[in-house]
Scaffold this motif. Sequence first.
Motif, PDB file in Angstrom:
ATOM      1  N   LYS A 269       0.834  -1.198   0.000  1.00 39.98           N
ATOM      2  CA  LYS A 269       0.000   0.000   0.000  1.00 39.98           C
ATOM      3  C   LYS A 269       0.872   1.253   0.000  1.00 39.98           C
ATOM      4  CE  LYS A 269      -3.865  -2.181   2.425  1.00 39.98           C
ATOM      5  NZ  LYS A 269      -4.745  -2.141   3.617  1.00 39.98           N
ATOM      6  N   ASP A 270       0.278   2.352  -0.404  1.00 38.60           N
ATOM      7  CA  ASP A 270       0.944   3.668  -0.359  1.00 38.60           C
ATOM      8  C   ASP A 270       2.239   3.694  -1.171  1.00 38.60           C
ATOM      9  OD1 ASP A 270      -1.072   4.564   1.372  1.00 38.60           O
ATOM     10  OD2 ASP A 270       0.014   3.760   3.101  1.00 38.60           O
ATOM     11  N   LEU A 271       2.251   2.998  -2.320  1.00 36.31           N
ATOM     12  CA  LEU A 271       3.401   3.090  -3.221  1.00 36.31           C
ATOM     13  C   LEU A 271       3.499   4.515  -3.767  1.00 36.31           C
ATOM     14  CD1 LEU A 271       3.381  -0.056  -5.540  1.00 36.31           C
ATOM     15  CD2 LEU A 271       5.050   0.495  -3.780  1.00 36.31           C
ATOM     16  N   ALA A 272       4.720   5.005  -3.917  1.00 37.86           N
ATOM     17  CA  ALA A 272       4.910   6.277  -4.615  1.00 37.86           C
ATOM     18  C   ALA A 272       4.545   6.087  -6.085  1.00 37.86           C
ATOM     19  CB  ALA A 272       6.349   6.755  -4.475  1.00 37.86           C
ATOM     20  N   ASP A 273       4.152   7.171  -6.737  1.00 38.96           N
ATOM     21  CA  ASP A 273       3.802   7.082  -8.150  1.00 38.96           C
ATOM     22  C   ASP A 273       5.047   6.898  -9.009  1.00 38.96           C
ATOM     23  OD1 ASP A 273       1.178   7.349  -7.533  1.00 38.96           O
ATOM     24  OD2 ASP A 273       0.946   9.390  -8.303  1.00 38.96           O
ATOM     25  N   ILE A 274       4.841   6.314 -10.185  1.00 40.82           N
ATOM     26  CA  ILE A 274       5.908   6.207 -11.174  1.00 40.82           C
ATOM     27  C   ILE A 274       5.561   7.100 -12.350  1.00 40.82           C
ATOM     28  CG2 ILE A 274       6.579   3.887 -10.488  1.00 40.82           C
ATOM     29  CD1 ILE A 274       5.011   2.807 -12.835  1.00 40.82           C
ATOM     30  N   TRP A 275       6.578   7.459 -13.133  1.00 39.75           N
ATOM     31  CA  TRP A 275       6.391   8.331 -14.293  1.00 39.75           C
ATOM     32  C   TRP A 275       6.386   7.442 -15.518  1.00 39.75           C
ATOM     33  CZ3 TRP A 275       4.444  12.853 -14.300  1.00 39.75           C
ATOM     34  CH2 TRP A 275       4.592  13.725 -15.382  1.00 39.75           C
ATOM     35  N   ALA A 276       5.187   7.204 -16.089  1.00 33.30           N
ATOM     36  CA  ALA A 276       5.053   6.235 -17.170  1.00 33.30           C
ATOM     37  C   ALA A 276       3.792   6.554 -17.968  1.00 33.30           C
ATOM     38  CB  ALA A 276       5.002   4.826 -16.584  1.00 33.30           C
ATOM     39  N   THR A 277       3.278   5.565 -18.687  1.00 33.08           N
ATOM     40  CA  THR A 277       2.018   5.704 -19.417  1.00 33.08           C
ATOM     41  C   THR A 277       1.150   4.489 -19.125  1.00 33.08           C
ATOM     42  OG1 THR A 277       2.711   4.531 -21.413  1.00 33.08           O
ATOM     43  CG2 THR A 277       3.213   6.878 -21.313  1.00 33.08           C
ATOM     44  N   THR A 278      -0.143   4.700 -19.124  1.00 36.87           N
ATOM     45  CA  THR A 278      -1.073   3.604 -18.864  1.00 36.87           C
ATOM     46  C   THR A 278      -0.925   2.508 -19.917  1.00 36.87           C
ATOM     47  OG1 THR A 278      -2.626   5.160 -17.871  1.00 36.87           O
ATOM     48  CG2 THR A 278      -3.489   3.010 -18.507  1.00 36.87           C
ATOM     49  N   THR A 279      -0.907   2.901 -21.178  1.00 38.11           N
ATOM     50  CA  THR A 279      -0.803   1.923 -22.265  1.00 38.11           C
ATOM     51  C   THR A 279       0.471   1.097 -22.146  1.00 38.11           C
ATOM     52  OG1 THR A 279      -2.059   3.303 -23.777  1.00 38.11           O
ATOM     53  CG2 THR A 279      -0.675   1.624 -24.766  1.00 38.11           C
ATOM     54  N   GLY A 280       1.598   1.774 -21.926  1.00 42.12           N
ATOM     55  CA  GLY A 280       2.873   1.070 -21.831  1.00 42.12           C
ATOM     56  C   GLY A 280       2.898   0.076 -20.685  1.00 42.12           C
ATOM     57  N   LEU A 281       2.444   0.520 -19.497  1.00 30.96           N
ATOM     58  CA  LEU A 281       2.438  -0.377 -18.341  1.00 30.96           C
ATOM     59  C   LEU A 281       1.523  -1.570 -18.565  1.00 30.96           C
ATOM     60  CD1 LEU A 281       2.432   1.911 -15.174  1.00 30.96           C
ATOM     61  CD2 LEU A 281       4.273   0.479 -16.034  1.00 30.96           C
ATOM     62  N   GLU A 282       0.374  -1.316 -19.153  1.00 28.98           N
ATOM     63  CA  GLU A 282      -0.548  -2.425 -19.420  1.00 28.98           C
ATOM     64  C   GLU A 282       0.059  -3.407 -20.416  1.00 28.98           C
ATOM     65  OE1 GLU A 282      -4.202  -0.664 -20.608  1.00 28.98           O
ATOM     66  OE2 GLU A 282      -4.834  -0.210 -18.549  1.00 28.98           O
ATOM     67  N   THR A 283       0.751  -2.895 -21.430  1.00 28.65           N
ATOM     68  CA  THR A 283       1.415  -3.770 -22.405  1.00 28.65           C
ATOM     69  C   THR A 283       2.444  -4.655 -21.721  1.00 28.65           C
ATOM     70  OG1 THR A 283       1.108  -2.164 -24.194  1.00 28.65           O
ATOM     71  CG2 THR A 283       2.822  -3.816 -24.508  1.00 28.65           C
ATOM     72  N   VAL A 284       3.262  -4.057 -20.844  1.00 36.21           N
ATOM     73  CA  VAL A 284       4.288  -4.825 -20.125  1.00 36.21           C
ATOM     74  C   VAL A 284       3.653  -5.900 -19.264  1.00 36.21           C
ATOM     75  CG1 VAL A 284       6.058  -4.687 -18.326  1.00 36.21           C
ATOM     76  CG2 VAL A 284       5.986  -2.964 -20.139  1.00 36.21           C
ATOM     77  N   LEU A 285       2.659  -5.511 -18.467  1.00 38.41           N
ATOM     78  CA  LEU A 285       2.046  -6.471 -17.542  1.00 38.41           C
ATOM     79  C   LEU A 285       1.303  -7.577 -18.284  1.00 38.41           C
ATOM     80  CD1 LEU A 285       1.643  -7.193 -14.627  1.00 38.41           C
ATOM     81  CD2 LEU A 285      -0.352  -5.695 -14.545  1.00 38.41           C
ATOM     82  N   ILE A 286       0.597  -7.231 -19.346  1.00 41.84           N
ATOM     83  CA  ILE A 286      -0.116  -8.255 -20.124  1.00 41.84           C
ATOM     84  C   ILE A 286       0.880  -9.240 -20.740  1.00 41.84           C
ATOM     85  CG2 ILE A 286      -1.479  -8.652 -22.221  1.00 41.84           C
ATOM     86  CD1 ILE A 286      -2.988  -6.069 -21.541  1.00 41.84           C
ATOM     87  N   ASN A 287       2.001  -8.727 -21.272  1.00 43.77           N
ATOM     88  CA  ASN A 287       3.023  -9.627 -21.828  1.00 43.77           C
ATOM     89  C   ASN A 287       3.534 -10.596 -20.772  1.00 43.77           C
ATOM     90  OD1 ASN A 287       3.736  -9.354 -24.671  1.00 43.77           O
ATOM     91  ND2 ASN A 287       4.163  -7.220 -24.216  1.00 43.77           N
ATOM     92  N   LEU A 288       3.816 -10.085 -19.576  1.00 46.81           N
ATOM     93  CA  LEU A 288       4.332 -10.953 -18.517  1.00 46.81           C
ATOM     94  C   LEU A 288       3.286 -11.985 -18.093  1.00 46.81           C
ATOM     95  CD1 LEU A 288       6.240  -8.346 -16.296  1.00 46.81           C
ATOM     96  CD2 LEU A 288       7.206  -9.956 -17.940  1.00 46.81           C
ATOM     97  N   LEU A 289       2.029 -11.558 -17.970  1.00 45.34           N
ATOM     98  CA  LEU A 289       0.973 -12.483 -17.558  1.00 45.34           C
ATOM     99  C   LEU A 289       0.703 -13.546 -18.626  1.00 45.34           C
ATOM    100  CD1 LEU A 289      -1.518  -9.949 -15.932  1.00 45.34           C
ATOM    101  CD2 LEU A 289      -0.120 -11.657 -14.738  1.00 45.34           C
ATOM    102  N   ILE A 290       0.675 -13.135 -19.882  1.00 43.89           N
ATOM    103  CA  ILE A 290       0.417 -14.095 -20.957  1.00 43.89           C
ATOM    104  C   ILE A 290       1.575 -15.085 -21.087  1.00 43.89           C
ATOM    105  CG2 ILE A 290       0.036 -14.356 -23.437  1.00 43.89           C
ATOM    106  CD1 ILE A 290      -2.345 -13.279 -21.804  1.00 43.89           C
ATOM    107  N   ASN A 291       2.816 -14.593 -20.931  1.00 47.01           N
ATOM    108  CA  ASN A 291       3.966 -15.508 -20.938  1.00 47.01           C
ATOM    109  C   ASN A 291       3.826 -16.553 -19.831  1.00 47.01           C
ATOM    110  OD1 ASN A 291       5.243 -14.401 -23.109  1.00 47.01           O
ATOM    111  ND2 ASN A 291       6.772 -13.279 -21.961  1.00 47.01           N
ATOM    112  N   SER A 292       3.427 -16.090 -18.642  1.00 43.70           N
ATOM    113  CA  SER A 292       3.238 -17.029 -17.531  1.00 43.70           C
ATOM    114  C   SER A 292       2.110 -18.003 -17.829  1.00 43.70           C
ATOM    115  CB  SER A 292       2.936 -16.252 -16.238  1.00 43.70           C
ATOM    116  OG  SER A 292       4.061 -15.530 -15.804  1.00 43.70           O
TER     117      SER A 292
END
Length: 389
Positions: A269-292
């Motif tokens: 909880k209470d993670l500091a924010d990161i400087w990124a984009t929603t699309t990019g982060l979703e692409t990364v996470l989806i790739n990792l989840l689909i690989n798994s």
Amino acid sequence: MQTFLQNQYEATILIVDDTPANLEVLATMLKARGYQIRIAPSGRLALQFVARTQPDLILLDISMPDMDGYEVCRRLKEHETWRSIPVIFISALNNTQGKLRSFAAGGVDYITKPFHCAEVEARVETHIKLNLYQRYLEVMIEKKACELAQAQEKVARAEKISIVGVMSAGIAHEINQPLNAIKLISSNLVLSHAEGRKRDISEYVDNMKEISRQADRIKDSIEHLRAFIRNDRKHLHSLNLNAVIGNVLRIVGKQLNSHGIRITLSLQKDLADIWATTTGLETVLINLLINSMHALGTLEPSDRSITVKTYMNRDIILEVMDNGPGIASELRTRIFEPFVSAQNSADNLGLGLAIANNIISSYKGRIELVSGAESRTVFRVIFPVGKEA
């Protein structure tokens, strides 16, 4: 290639010498061989000529007043456009020191006076051909590089389409629930009217509000997919990593569950924010989840598990772990290279992790394979904190 080399007989040679007799001898000799000859009686005039028209070869006398051949050659090699022009030095001196200095200055060959026609012709022809070969190879390399870039772009688009397909399937599941809610409310209203049941106006208002809320859910899901397709990677902004993880699992979680995969979340909880984009982060996470998900395909459904974890030290960390068979040792050091995949399937292009790596690098972060053997794979994504990173 042969057509390209035939142009050697139309090559232009610039002869630079302050002695008219030398100019005449060389010009007459090389014109007879079919070359286009230009002459310059000084180094300064030679540089002026090269600035207007680049020759294919320069015969350059070393000993000239005002500016010697070494200085002329130095200036040629300092210029990005001229440095590829081959220079053959001319000198009355036939000693090792002079030859070494000529090569150090950037010359490709060395001819001594008095001239021997056969030697001059052979050296000139050799370096004209070498220059043409070099230019031909440069053209072919550029052509092949363009073809490779186009091929990689096509494959990258195919990978993107694959990810969009995953998003679309998830959003289709997500839209079904509000659609069913709208259908149920509408059906009840129609049935009440058909049966002549009277309802208080406030009840109708509440039903209309709920239909509007469910319609907004559908609109938000569709806008989410549109934003993903548009790709907002160039517009970085402050994001909460846990919120993005929740959003992705809301969309693709049903697909993972349909494969019998249990998702365990361990989100600080209470993670500091990161400087990124929603699309990019979703692409990364989806790739990792689909690989798994693919890696877990060899296990019994009851044994399939993915853990998503976030925590913070000096940086913000995301880990995706599965209990699949792991990654072969020969692939671990190359797993983020394009077209490298731990999954042997026709529809796996081997670009997912390479794309994820590029995205995270653009955020000034990094992605690591922490472990990949003995029935466990852990990918760790490390984000710098905040906009200043």
